[in-house]
Design a protein around this motif. Structure first.
Motif, PDB file in Angstrom:
ATOM      1  N   VAL A 141       0.827  -1.203   0.000  1.00 55.88           N
ATOM      2  CA  VAL A 141       0.000   0.000   0.000  1.00 55.88           C
ATOM      3  C   VAL A 141       0.863   1.255   0.000  1.00 55.88           C
ATOM      4  CG1 VAL A 141      -1.733   1.309   1.295  1.00 55.88           C
ATOM      5  CG2 VAL A 141      -1.930  -1.179   1.118  1.00 55.88           C
TER       6      VAL A 141
ATOM      7  N   HIS B  51     -12.884   4.051  -5.989  1.00 59.62           N
ATOM      8  CA  HIS B  51     -11.937   5.026  -6.528  1.00 59.62           C
ATOM      9  C   HIS B  51     -11.150   4.455  -7.711  1.00 59.62           C
ATOM     10  CE1 HIS B  51     -12.691   6.972  -2.623  1.00 59.62           C
ATOM     11  NE2 HIS B  51     -12.309   8.082  -3.209  1.00 59.62           N
TER      12      HIS B  51
ATOM     13  N   THR C 120      -9.941  -2.387   0.456  1.00 68.52           N
ATOM     14  CA  THR C 120      -8.484  -2.309   0.361  1.00 68.52           C
ATOM     15  C   THR C 120      -8.040  -1.662  -0.943  1.00 68.52           C
ATOM     16  OG1 THR C 120      -8.350  -4.528  -0.599  1.00 68.52           O
ATOM     17  CG2 THR C 120      -8.191  -4.354   1.807  1.00 68.52           C
ATOM     18  N   PRO C 121      -6.867  -1.018  -0.942  1.00 69.37           N
ATOM     19  CA  PRO C 121      -6.363  -0.333  -2.146  1.00 69.37           C
ATOM     20  C   PRO C 121      -5.849  -1.294  -3.192  1.00 69.37           C
ATOM     21  CG  PRO C 121      -5.343   0.494  -0.107  1.00 69.37           C
ATOM     22  CD  PRO C 121      -6.010  -0.792   0.222  1.00 69.37           C
TER      23      PRO C 121
ATOM     24  N   LYS D 120      -7.770   3.918  -3.357  1.00 71.64           N
ATOM     25  CA  LYS D 120      -7.832   3.402  -1.985  1.00 71.64           C
ATOM     26  C   LYS D 120      -8.882   2.310  -1.812  1.00 71.64           C
ATOM     27  CE  LYS D 120     -10.780   7.189  -0.318  1.00 71.64           C
ATOM     28  NZ  LYS D 120     -10.858   8.316   0.649  1.00 71.64           N
ATOM     29  N   ASN D 121      -9.778   2.172  -2.761  1.00 70.95           N
ATOM     30  CA  ASN D 121     -10.739   1.071  -2.766  1.00 70.95           C
ATOM     31  C   ASN D 121     -11.255   0.920  -4.195  1.00 70.95           C
ATOM     32  OD1 ASN D 121     -12.886   3.012  -3.130  1.00 70.95           O
ATOM     33  ND2 ASN D 121     -12.825   3.376  -0.917  1.00 70.95           N
TER      34      ASN D 121
ATOM     35  N   ASN E  56       0.428   4.432  -2.474  1.00 75.85           N
ATOM     36  CA  ASN E  56       0.225   5.771  -1.904  1.00 75.85           C
ATOM     37  C   ASN E  56       1.311   6.739  -2.352  1.00 75.85           C
ATOM     38  OD1 ASN E  56      -2.043   4.888  -0.542  1.00 75.85           O
ATOM     39  ND2 ASN E  56      -0.989   4.583   1.412  1.00 75.85           N
TER      40      ASN E  56
END
Length: 377
Positions: free
Chosen positions: A94, A120, A151-152, A116-117, A98
């Motif tokens: 992650v 998105h 979760t991303p 982020k999920n 990010n």
């Protein structure tokens, strides 16, 4: 209006300095740079997270990473949009995703395909210019880096969701471009399933569909009034030197009352790329067109894929049986495949087929494997 779509980009150790110094002239060469900058819009797939922290996830295949300093060269390429829906964007966890998102935002570089999920990650992007609206949607086959509701990660292709996303995007735009990160690496034709999926994407409203990820030039077909490209090769990605990675295509799209699609051949030249010249350019396009003619023949895709699957089956079976390098060599060279034949009876072949083919078995198997990978036995 002119738009160019390029394939996979990964700044690597061999050309990191060129990216860090923003030396686009050396990365592309003079002729290719002129072609690249002649477009109003430029899109490519960023196949690695940009981070200086090394935090690889557990997965099959390499964990890619680009140093944060390489953003200088990425920005100098003047991307209008970068896509992140691929099987490597979560390679450094992650934090890597990010870091990539924060860096792209800091440099005002638009991106789609990860987040982020899943909400998105699945958001499209709409380009507007000259009175036209062009919607871009990107998704990836399900591997180790996909997003979920909580979760991303990358936007996965989901026939129960993605096709609706595309249809909705078409209702808002004049044209829709879909970048699908999937297919078999180093295979120049579509599988029967891939062709079915990408044709369905066209039926839902896409005007151009590009299957990336294969790291080689494949073929194309006209379906309904749309164009499907099954593999365009890499953009700037210096990892391997072989027949597949040595050539690529840029997809040149002229947008007006209709979409006109052309192909610009490029070649790998050490750790950089160049515009293909004369006989080489003609050879690349000639072979691309020949393969495109092949897939118009009745049953060609099915028969070609059947032969390819037969060639690859032994490798899959060895992996499932837990063969290591030396076990594999011993069985192949000394025992003439006796161990593999002993392990896989006809009943076992049928069981494996059922586990993979049946939705209920496949879902249960995947969930069990996820549990082992994340929490141990």
């Amino acid at each position: 209006m002119k738009l160019i779509i390029a394939g996979d980009l990964v700044p690597g150790e061999t050309n990191e300095e060129l990216f860090s110094n923003g030396n686009v002239e050396e990365l592309l060469g003079e002729d290719l740079k002129k072609v690249w900058t002649s477009a109003e819009w430029r899109i490519f797939n960023l196949e690695a997270p940009i981070t200086d922290s090394v935090t690889p996830i557990e997965k099959c295949g390499p964990n890619l990473r680009a140093s944060m300093s390489t953003i200088t060269g990425i920005k100098k390429l003047k991307p209008s949009l970068i896509t992140l829906a691929n099987n490597h964007i979560l390679d450094q966890g992650v934090q890597g995703l990010n870091s990539t998102e924060l860096l792209l935002k800091k440099h005002n570089i638009h991106f789609i395909g990860a987040g982020k999920n899943i909400r998105h990650a699945s958001a499209p992007y709409i380009l507007e210019k000259g009175g036209f609206t062009i919607g871009v949607y990107t998704c990836a086959e399900n591997e180790f880096t996909i997003a979920t509701e909580k979760t991303p990660g990358a936007n996965p292709f989901d026939p129960l969701e993605s096709l609706d996303h595309i249809a909705d995007l078409k209702s808002k735009c004049d044209y829709v471009i879909v970048l699908y990160h999937g297919g078999k690496e180093h295979y120049r034709y579509p599988s029967p399933y891939l062709q079915k999926v990408l044709r369905k994407i066209v039926e839902k409203g896409a005007d151009i569909v590009v299957a990336q990820h294969s790291h080689c030039i494949g073929c194309y077909e006209k379906y309904l009034d749309s164009t499907i490209i099954y593999g365009q090769g890499n953009f700037i990605f210096d990892r391997l030197d072989n027949e597949y990675w040595s050539t690529s295509l840029l997809i040149d799209i002229n947008i007006g009352d209709k979409l006109e699609v052309n192909y610009i051949p490029i070649v790998k030249n050490g750790n950089v790329i160049r515009l293909a010249q004369k006989e080489k350019a003609e050879d690349i396009i000639e072979k691309f067109n020949a393969r495109s003619s092949d897939i118009r023949q009745e049953n060609f895709i099915e028969e070609q894929y059947k032969r390819y699957a037969k060639e690859r089956l032994e490798g899959y079976l060895k992996s499932l049986a837990g063969f290591g390098k030396w076990t594999s060599r011993l069985d192949r060279k000394l025992l003439k495949g006796a161990i593999l034949k002993k392990l896989y009876t006809k009943d076992k072949y049928l069981a494996i087929q059922n586990y993979i083919e049946c939705e209920a078995h496949r879902e249960l198997l995947i969930k069990g494997l996820e549990g082992v990978r994340k929490g141990g036995r």
